[in-house]
Design a protein around this motif. Sequence first.
Motif, mmCIF file in Angstrom:
data_model
loop_
_atom_site.group_PDB
_atom_site.id
_atom_site.type_symbol
_atom_site.label_atom_id
_atom_site.label_comp_id
_atom_site.label_asym_id
_atom_site.label_seq_id
_atom_site.Cartn_x
_atom_site.Cartn_y
_atom_site.Cartn_z
ATOM 1 N N ASP A 86 0.876 -1.165 0.000
ATOM 2 C CA ASP A 86 0.000 0.000 0.000
ATOM 3 C C ASP A 86 0.916 1.218 0.000
ATOM 4 O OD1 ASP A 86 -2.098 1.664 0.094
ATOM 5 O OD2 ASP A 86 -2.897 0.962 2.016
ATOM 6 N N VAL A 87 1.132 1.785 -1.166
ATOM 7 C CA VAL A 87 2.118 2.859 -1.285
ATOM 8 C C VAL A 87 1.521 4.167 -0.770
ATOM 9 C CG1 VAL A 87 3.594 4.143 -2.855
ATOM 10 C CG2 VAL A 87 3.102 1.741 -3.297
ATOM 11 N N THR A 88 2.181 4.774 0.216
ATOM 12 C CA THR A 88 1.796 6.122 0.629
ATOM 13 C C THR A 88 2.939 7.045 0.238
ATOM 14 O OG1 THR A 88 1.770 4.968 2.735
ATOM 15 C CG2 THR A 88 0.325 6.857 2.525
ATOM 16 N N LEU A 89 2.598 8.167 -0.365
ATOM 17 C CA LEU A 89 3.630 9.104 -0.794
ATOM 18 C C LEU A 89 3.448 10.420 -0.057
ATOM 19 C CD1 LEU A 89 3.332 8.350 -4.588
ATOM 20 C CD2 LEU A 89 5.195 7.635 -3.108
ATOM 21 N N TRP A 90 4.380 11.325 -0.241
ATOM 22 C CA TRP A 90 4.304 12.641 0.366
ATOM 23 C C TRP A 90 3.312 13.466 -0.436
ATOM 24 C CZ3 TRP A 90 8.534 9.719 -0.668
ATOM 25 C CH2 TRP A 90 9.202 9.214 0.442
ATOM 26 N N PRO A 91 2.198 13.883 0.196
ATOM 27 C CA PRO A 91 1.107 14.486 -0.570
ATOM 28 C C PRO A 91 1.540 15.704 -1.375
ATOM 29 C CG PRO A 91 0.501 14.192 1.738
ATOM 30 C CD PRO A 91 1.928 13.812 1.623
ATOM 31 N N LEU B 365 7.189 15.237 15.917
ATOM 32 C CA LEU B 365 6.072 14.301 15.862
ATOM 33 C C LEU B 365 5.723 13.903 14.433
ATOM 34 C CD1 LEU B 365 4.728 13.116 18.231
ATOM 35 C CD2 LEU B 365 2.847 14.695 17.942
ATOM 36 N N ARG B 366 6.158 14.712 13.477
ATOM 37 C CA ARG B 366 5.896 14.354 12.083
ATOM 38 C C ARG B 366 6.555 13.035 11.720
ATOM 39 N NH1 ARG B 366 4.848 18.414 7.680
ATOM 40 N NH2 ARG B 366 3.580 19.959 8.726
ATOM 41 N N THR B 367 7.650 12.702 12.388
ATOM 42 C CA THR B 367 8.286 11.419 12.093
ATOM 43 C C THR B 367 7.332 10.281 12.417
ATOM 44 O OG1 THR B 367 9.236 11.350 14.300
ATOM 45 C CG2 THR B 367 10.629 12.225 12.537
ATOM 46 N N ARG B 368 6.539 10.484 13.466
ATOM 47 C CA ARG B 368 5.581 9.441 13.833
ATOM 48 C C ARG B 368 4.515 9.300 12.746
ATOM 49 N NH1 ARG B 368 5.404 4.718 16.217
ATOM 50 N NH2 ARG B 368 3.342 4.217 16.951
ATOM 51 N N THR B 369 4.065 10.434 12.215
ATOM 52 C CA THR B 369 3.095 10.391 11.122
ATOM 53 C C THR B 369 3.707 9.715 9.907
ATOM 54 O OG1 THR B 369 2.438 12.543 11.924
ATOM 55 C CG2 THR B 369 1.420 11.788 9.884
ATOM 56 N N GLU B 370 4.978 10.042 9.610
ATOM 57 C CA GLU B 370 5.654 9.392 8.493
ATOM 58 C C GLU B 370 5.662 7.888 8.699
ATOM 59 O OE1 GLU B 370 5.962 12.059 6.091
ATOM 60 O OE2 GLU B 370 7.711 10.858 5.593
ATOM 61 N N GLU B 371 5.885 7.493 9.944
ATOM 62 C CA GLU B 371 6.002 6.071 10.253
ATOM 63 C C GLU B 371 4.641 5.386 10.122
ATOM 64 O OE1 GLU B 371 7.708 5.471 14.072
ATOM 65 O OE2 GLU B 371 7.585 3.293 13.932
ATOM 66 N N THR B 372 3.623 5.940 10.776
ATOM 67 C CA THR B 372 2.330 5.250 10.775
ATOM 68 C C THR B 372 1.652 5.330 9.412
ATOM 69 O OG1 THR B 372 1.364 7.244 11.699
ATOM 70 C CG2 THR B 372 1.862 5.492 13.236
ATOM 71 N N ALA B 454 9.355 5.008 23.091
ATOM 72 C CA ALA B 454 8.088 4.616 23.712
ATOM 73 C C ALA B 454 6.926 5.382 23.080
ATOM 74 C CB ALA B 454 8.146 4.880 25.222
ATOM 75 N N PRO B 455 6.612 5.044 21.828
ATOM 76 C CA PRO B 455 5.596 5.827 21.101
ATOM 77 C C PRO B 455 4.258 5.924 21.835
ATOM 78 C CG PRO B 455 6.651 4.253 19.642
ATOM 79 C CD PRO B 455 7.162 3.960 21.018
ATOM 80 N N ARG B 527 14.137 -0.400 17.723
ATOM 81 C CA ARG B 527 12.782 -0.943 17.793
ATOM 82 C C ARG B 527 12.236 -1.283 16.405
ATOM 83 N NH1 ARG B 527 8.728 2.531 16.231
ATOM 84 N NH2 ARG B 527 9.047 4.777 16.506
ATOM 85 N N ASP B 528 11.154 -2.072 16.400
ATOM 86 C CA ASP B 528 10.463 -2.374 15.158
ATOM 87 C C ASP B 528 9.811 -1.111 14.636
ATOM 88 O OD1 ASP B 528 11.081 -5.001 15.173
ATOM 89 O OD2 ASP B 528 9.131 -5.717 15.876
ATOM 90 N N LEU B 529 9.796 -0.983 13.327
ATOM 91 C CA LEU B 529 9.063 0.115 12.738
ATOM 92 C C LEU B 529 7.563 -0.204 12.851
ATOM 93 C CD1 LEU B 529 10.373 2.535 11.310
ATOM 94 C CD2 LEU B 529 9.613 1.540 9.168
ATOM 95 N N ALA B 530 6.765 0.830 13.112
ATOM 96 C CA ALA B 530 5.321 0.588 13.169
ATOM 97 C C ALA B 530 4.854 0.154 11.791
ATOM 98 C CB ALA B 530 4.594 1.851 13.591
#
Lengths: 309, 532
Positions: A86-91, B365-372, B454-455, B527-530
């Motif tokens: 499921d490819v997500t890209l930078w919008p 926190l954007r890194t978390r969004t990138e991850e999820t 510890a996300p 840690r494991d990536l989400a």
Amino acid sequence: MPSTAIEVRGVDKYFGRFQALDKLDLTVHTGEVAGFLGPNGSGKSTTIRVLLGLLRADAGSVGLLGGDPWRDAVTLHRRLAYVPGDVTLWPNLTGGQAIDLLGRLRGGLDPARKKDLLARFELDPTKKARTYSKGNRQKVALVAALSSEAELLILDEPTSGLDPLMESVFTECVLEAKAQGRTVLLSSHILSEVEKLCDTVTIIRKGRSVESGTLDDLRHLTRSTVRATIDGDAGALEGVEGVHNLRTDGDTVTFDVDNIHMDAAMRTLTGLGIRSLVSNPPSLEELFMRHYGDELAALNGHGNGSTAA
Amino acid sequence: MSAFTGTGTLVRFVLRRDRIRLTVWVLALVGTVVATIPALNDMFSTDAQRQARAALMDTPTGIVFGGPGYGLDDYQLGPMIVNELTMSMLIALAVMSILHVVRHTRAEEESGRAELLRANVLGASAQMTAALVTVSLVNLLIGGLTTLVLVGNGLDAADSVAYGLGLALAGVSFGAIAAVCAQIVEHGRSAAGLAFLSIGALFMFRVVGDMAEDGGNALSWLSPFAWGQQTRVFDDLRWWPLTLYAALIVVLFALTYALARRRDLGAGLVASRPGPAGAGRLLGNTFALHLHQQRGAVLAWTAATFLFALSFGSLATEVEGMLEENPDLMAMVSDAAEDATEGFLGVMGGYVLMAASAYAAVSVLRTRTEETSGRAELTLSTAVGRVRWFGNALLVSVLSSALIVVMGGLGMGLSASAALGDSSWTWTMIGAALAQLPVALLFAALTALLVGAAPRLIPLVWAWLGYSLLASMFGDLLGLDEWLLNLSAFELLPKLPSEEFDAVPVAIALGAVLAVSAVALAGFRRRDLATV
């Protein structure tokens, strides 16, 4: 270069109490196109993420291009390209920007090949990723991966958003990659795709590999369907070892036969006076159904209840 | 079939679809009114307490979150509600109305659901109208219930009606602003962003106007945030400012329909243009990627902070006069301040630091969004190490918050220099702002620690940030104990220029930033990536 590109032995992976991988084995030889087949939730993507060093295996050994993907992720990643399911890209990046960026992060891409692939996949690289459909996002990741120099391509259900026309472009591209000597791991739940492209197949179920080998090997293990028009009495076939599901309709007889007992079945059939004969090798679909048939039965039994996978 | 065919059905559909969402908003907002009244009565039970409170409402912070200050002379329950509650209510109504209108107009078009509906017997303006009708209904309901609560507490009926109506009309105006924004851009998120930006600017108009002059100046009158309180409700009621809301609403509704007629379904007035077919030379590593993702936000936060600082810095002279008239007050605004200007600038510098700290956390926190979202998976499947990717994100956060701090200091310094006629203030204020920077960096590092190791505990950063904001902004007003106040991150380092620079706590803070960052990076590597 090692002759084995991917060597996974007895890998376990838990998410909390849920066991996603259960002593999983997977071998991919250098230069082959390997199919990795299983329904959604069977552990295909988890396996691939372990192979990429994004997840750490809880037990077992994982070898990728002769290294350990958890420890040597960066060095190994220079030599592979990955297309997520499921490819997500930078919008706010355009498709073209994303392709270039991924290429550069990977260590370079071939601009001529990129141009060619953009044309073949009919992808407009000037559109912002937020406006792309799922299929177009997938094309972005595919173009980025295929225009790289990577020796190993890891493709996780890469055609799930593509239309049939684009699927055939994809098929060509994979065959070209194979001709260039690249290794491909292709995870899929589309049987015809795997059947068309892959040299070997590993079938995975509930995190465990249940069958693996070349398509021929697997076919050998299973049954063919035989349909014949005969003069004699089909009853003679009853009780022949390896013959199943015998059905007669007038002078037409249809049955399944274990491939190892094909010879005995044919001898009996010849004695009955054959007027026409069709024998179909088992499709991958049938191989697959053998391993998932019970789930399907359970599903049908419970209406449209939840799946076990 | 008219342009409005089917509006009634859609109104019922919107109310049905959002029955829980809207009920929660109504209950939460009316509940706030219900709960605030006894709290105010308890906290300020004597005339002396109420007048002391009124004096505090006349300070810069009081004006930011209170209003132009009508009724402070006789600070009884009515004026207290108007001054203590109105801004929070208006901000909440703005958020509710913007989200509601965008959700039922532009977001519907974007998702394609609007197409499905419009293919049926439905007028071209029906969806817009349904969104505007429902947002008006909800705002009027909240306003009406507020009026009932006030009357129920024994307050004057006419004033209560004016207050409730003022809230409701302000809410509808915010919805109307969002409706116009939804016509201009193609995406729901951009529409909401544009609306929040416009309403943020209108809020600042009122703040700056109210601060410049008792009762507000012309700038205040440009802002719908002002009109409700300009009725002088519970003080010396006049109804006519409410007609400004009516006029604004009529104009904006008309504008919305006019704009809507000029465009196709799904299109914006500002069309998204095609972008570059390939990445520029600079976009080739993860630092550039993080920066590219955040540049809009960094510019917006920096510009907002700079303008905020510029407008407050210019008040430096007026504040001096205001505070000198009231020595008790001056002591409370800044105990350590030897002179009022320094104290005031120190407090305002605190706001700059708060903005930088909040952005530092948001940025990491954007890194978390990138991850999820799965984008980190794609990035990290290339030849990019985790430490590099995460470290670069942290670096971008550090640089952005430093930029916000410096520009905030510069803004305050420039306008203070101009107001006080002494150019040395520019450097003084930049230095003062930089001396506090380690606090913002600490928020970046702590957010990184939780994302990396510890996300699940990420909300702790928000809890501390929220507590620190509340304690440092309202601690004095609430009479918070010293030790509780000191738990605020914004009290960790001395507030220049009124306090002396002290290298020891700064060095400790910087050391902590480095140590925490190192642990954060190590944690993220292990840690494991989400997974999606």
